[in-house]
Design a protein around this motif. Structure first.
Motif, PDB file in Angstrom:
ATOM      1  N   VAL A 173      -2.932   5.910  12.441  1.00 47.94           N
ATOM      2  CA  VAL A 173      -2.726   6.919  11.408  1.00 47.94           C
ATOM      3  C   VAL A 173      -1.244   7.243  11.264  1.00 47.94           C
ATOM      4  CG1 VAL A 173      -3.233   9.301  10.756  1.00 47.94           C
ATOM      5  CG2 VAL A 173      -5.037   7.871  11.693  1.00 47.94           C
ATOM      6  N   GLU A 174      -0.546   7.424  12.381  1.00 46.39           N
ATOM      7  CA  GLU A 174       0.874   7.736  12.336  1.00 46.39           C
ATOM      8  C   GLU A 174       1.676   6.576  11.763  1.00 46.39           C
ATOM      9  OE1 GLU A 174      -1.069   8.127  14.955  1.00 46.39           O
ATOM     10  OE2 GLU A 174      -0.982  10.236  15.501  1.00 46.39           O
ATOM     11  N   TRP A 175       1.227   5.349  12.025  1.00 43.75           N
ATOM     12  CA  TRP A 175       1.895   4.144  11.532  1.00 43.75           C
ATOM     13  C   TRP A 175       1.863   4.106  10.006  1.00 43.75           C
ATOM     14  CZ3 TRP A 175      -0.782  -0.843  10.332  1.00 43.75           C
ATOM     15  CH2 TRP A 175       0.110  -1.900  10.145  1.00 43.75           C
ATOM     16  N   VAL A 176       0.707   4.357   9.437  1.00 38.04           N
ATOM     17  CA  VAL A 176       0.572   4.343   7.980  1.00 38.04           C
ATOM     18  C   VAL A 176       1.302   5.534   7.368  1.00 38.04           C
ATOM     19  CG1 VAL A 176      -1.086   4.426   6.079  1.00 38.04           C
ATOM     20  CG2 VAL A 176      -1.608   3.085   8.120  1.00 38.04           C
ATOM     21  N   GLU A 177       1.166   6.714   7.979  1.00 35.85           N
ATOM     22  CA  GLU A 177       1.842   7.898   7.450  1.00 35.85           C
ATOM     23  C   GLU A 177       3.359   7.730   7.472  1.00 35.85           C
ATOM     24  OE1 GLU A 177       0.344  11.118   9.798  1.00 35.85           O
ATOM     25  OE2 GLU A 177      -1.412  11.395   8.521  1.00 35.85           O
ATOM     26  N   LYS A 178       3.886   7.099   8.519  1.00 35.83           N
ATOM     27  CA  LYS A 178       5.329   6.896   8.625  1.00 35.83           C
ATOM     28  C   LYS A 178       5.833   5.948   7.538  1.00 35.83           C
ATOM     29  CE  LYS A 178       8.839   5.789  12.024  1.00 35.83           C
ATOM     30  NZ  LYS A 178       9.357   6.803  12.891  1.00 35.83           N
ATOM     31  N   ALA A 179       5.046   4.926   7.212  1.00 33.55           N
ATOM     32  CA  ALA A 179       5.441   3.987   6.160  1.00 33.55           C
ATOM     33  C   ALA A 179       5.468   4.675   4.801  1.00 33.55           C
ATOM     34  CB  ALA A 179       4.467   2.808   6.128  1.00 33.55           C
ATOM     35  N   ILE A 180       4.484   5.522   4.538  1.00 32.18           N
ATOM     36  CA  ILE A 180       4.427   6.219   3.252  1.00 32.18           C
ATOM     37  C   ILE A 180       5.486   7.318   3.204  1.00 32.18           C
ATOM     38  CG2 ILE A 180       2.971   7.630   1.752  1.00 32.18           C
ATOM     39  CD1 ILE A 180       0.568   6.042   2.923  1.00 32.18           C
ATOM     40  N   LYS A 181       5.686   8.012   4.308  1.00 35.06           N
ATOM     41  CA  LYS A 181       6.670   9.095   4.383  1.00 35.06           C
ATOM     42  C   LYS A 181       8.070   8.585   4.088  1.00 35.06           C
ATOM     43  CE  LYS A 181       8.834  12.075   7.810  1.00 35.06           C
ATOM     44  NZ  LYS A 181       8.867  12.444   9.210  1.00 35.06           N
ATOM     45  N   GLY A 182       8.383   7.365   4.514  1.00 31.02           N
ATOM     46  CA  GLY A 182       9.699   6.801   4.274  1.00 31.02           C
ATOM     47  C   GLY A 182       9.980   6.517   2.812  1.00 31.02           C
ATOM     48  N   MET A 183       8.952   6.476   1.976  1.00 29.03           N
ATOM     49  CA  MET A 183       9.116   6.188   0.557  1.00 29.03           C
ATOM     50  C   MET A 183       9.057   7.444  -0.309  1.00 29.03           C
ATOM     51  SD  MET A 183       7.041   2.669   0.232  1.00 29.03           S
ATOM     52  CE  MET A 183       7.386   1.318   1.326  1.00 29.03           C
ATOM     53  N   LEU A 184       8.934   8.601   0.321  1.00 27.77           N
ATOM     54  CA  LEU A 184       8.940   9.873  -0.395  1.00 27.77           C
ATOM     55  C   LEU A 184      10.304  10.542  -0.220  1.00 27.77           C
ATOM     56  CD1 LEU A 184       5.426  11.275   0.548  1.00 27.77           C
ATOM     57  CD2 LEU A 184       6.151  10.394  -1.659  1.00 27.77           C
ATOM     58  N   PRO A 185      10.647  11.509  -1.071  1.00 29.24           N
ATOM     59  CA  PRO A 185      11.926  12.199  -0.905  1.00 29.24           C
ATOM     60  C   PRO A 185      11.986  12.942   0.430  1.00 29.24           C
ATOM     61  CG  PRO A 185      10.917  12.756  -3.017  1.00 29.24           C
ATOM     62  CD  PRO A 185       9.926  11.961  -2.257  1.00 29.24           C
ATOM     63  N   HIS A 186      13.152  12.955   1.045  1.00 35.56           N
ATOM     64  CA  HIS A 186      13.340  13.636   2.321  1.00 35.56           C
ATOM     65  C   HIS A 186      13.903  15.031   2.065  1.00 35.56           C
ATOM     66  CE1 HIS A 186      12.355   9.915   4.303  1.00 35.56           C
ATOM     67  NE2 HIS A 186      13.262   9.289   3.564  1.00 35.56           N
ATOM     68  N   THR A 187      13.125  15.831   1.332  1.00 36.42           N
ATOM     69  CA  THR A 187      13.521  17.185   0.959  1.00 36.42           C
ATOM     70  C   THR A 187      12.326  18.116   1.168  1.00 36.42           C
ATOM     71  OG1 THR A 187      12.827  16.807  -1.320  1.00 36.42           O
ATOM     72  CG2 THR A 187      15.127  16.348  -0.799  1.00 36.42           C
ATOM     73  N   LYS A 188      12.490  19.379   0.808  1.00 38.28           N
ATOM     74  CA  LYS A 188      11.383  20.324   0.891  1.00 38.28           C
ATOM     75  C   LYS A 188      10.255  19.920  -0.047  1.00 38.28           C
ATOM     76  CE  LYS A 188      14.336  24.203   2.093  1.00 38.28           C
ATOM     77  NZ  LYS A 188      14.880  25.492   1.659  1.00 38.28           N
ATOM     78  N   LEU A 233       0.835  -1.201   0.000  1.00 37.34           N
ATOM     79  CA  LEU A 233       0.000   0.000   0.000  1.00 37.34           C
ATOM     80  C   LEU A 233       0.870   1.252   0.000  1.00 37.34           C
ATOM     81  CD1 LEU A 233      -2.954   1.293   0.655  1.00 37.34           C
ATOM     82  CD2 LEU A 233      -2.010   1.424   2.938  1.00 37.34           C
ATOM     83  N   ALA A 234       1.887   1.291   0.848  1.00 31.17           N
ATOM     84  CA  ALA A 234       2.735   2.469   0.973  1.00 31.17           C
ATOM     85  C   ALA A 234       3.494   2.768  -0.313  1.00 31.17           C
ATOM     86  CB  ALA A 234       3.713   2.287   2.133  1.00 31.17           C
ATOM     87  N   SER A 235       3.997   1.748  -0.980  1.00 28.60           N
ATOM     88  CA  SER A 235       4.757   1.994  -2.203  1.00 28.60           C
ATOM     89  C   SER A 235       3.864   2.506  -3.329  1.00 28.60           C
ATOM     90  CB  SER A 235       5.497   0.732  -2.645  1.00 28.60           C
ATOM     91  OG  SER A 235       4.592  -0.299  -2.930  1.00 28.60           O
ATOM     92  N   GLU A 236       2.658   1.978  -3.444  1.00 30.77           N
ATOM     93  CA  GLU A 236       1.741   2.453  -4.486  1.00 30.77           C
ATOM     94  C   GLU A 236       1.274   3.880  -4.201  1.00 30.77           C
ATOM     95  OE1 GLU A 236       0.705   1.022  -7.351  1.00 30.77           O
ATOM     96  OE2 GLU A 236       2.098  -0.629  -6.986  1.00 30.77           O
ATOM     97  N   VAL A 237       0.948   4.164  -2.947  1.00 32.05           N
ATOM     98  CA  VAL A 237       0.497   5.505  -2.578  1.00 32.05           C
ATOM     99  C   VAL A 237       1.634   6.512  -2.774  1.00 32.05           C
ATOM    100  CG1 VAL A 237      -0.249   6.940  -0.641  1.00 32.05           C
ATOM    101  CG2 VAL A 237      -1.330   4.733  -1.045  1.00 32.05           C
ATOM    102  N   ALA A 238       2.858   6.141  -2.428  1.00 30.34           N
ATOM    103  CA  ALA A 238       3.997   7.036  -2.613  1.00 30.34           C
ATOM    104  C   ALA A 238       4.225   7.340  -4.086  1.00 30.34           C
ATOM    105  CB  ALA A 238       5.252   6.426  -1.999  1.00 30.34           C
TER     106      ALA A 238
END
Length: 145
Positions: A99-114, A29-34
């Protein structure tokens, strides 16, 4: 001769998607959403422009995990003060901080920039099957697995 299309921020057309997390695995789910948040599913993808879409994840409390991650995997967070380390297992995160658990999984697959910070604001996660974004007319996004 072919020409590469570079998207401009004012030309981006955004779509709203809704994902039902019931019975889905967290990582898939996280990789597809990202991918959708980043805009890589579009032919006009440009790495330095936020050309992604909005994603609403419902039924986050019914997302599953595989293996023995409930007991073995831990989530770490530190307040940067002495003794400020906080460790939570996957079971605690899934039951109390869904909610934080799912957001953290998706956040880790996005760029860590502005740019990644802006992409993260386009994600909405809800534990139930209801969400307050009906006015945007979201389209259902099918995820395999």
């Amino acid at each position: 001769m072919r020409q590469t299309t570079m998207a401009k921020p004012n030309e981006v057309v955004r779509q709203w998607y809704v994902v039902d997390g019931q019975g889905l695995t967290l990582g898939r789910l996280a990789s597809e959403v990202a991918t959708v948040l980043r805009g890589k599913h579009k032919p006009t993808f440009t790495p330095n422009v936020d050309c992604g879409d909005y994603v609403i994840v419902i039924n986050a409390d019914k997302i599953e995990i595989t293996g023995d991650q409930d007991n073995k995997k831990s989530y770490f967070s530190h307040s940067m003060h002495p003794g400020g380390l906080r460790v939570r297992t996957t079971r605690v995160m899934r039951e109390q901080y869904t909610v934080e658990w799912v957001e953290k999984a998706i956040k880790g697959m996005l760029p860590h920039t502005k740019l990644g910070d802006v992409m993260r604001t386009h994600l909405f996660v809800y534990t139930g099957s209801e969400h307050p974004h009906q006015a945007q007319k979201p389209v259902e996004l099918k995820i395999k697995g």
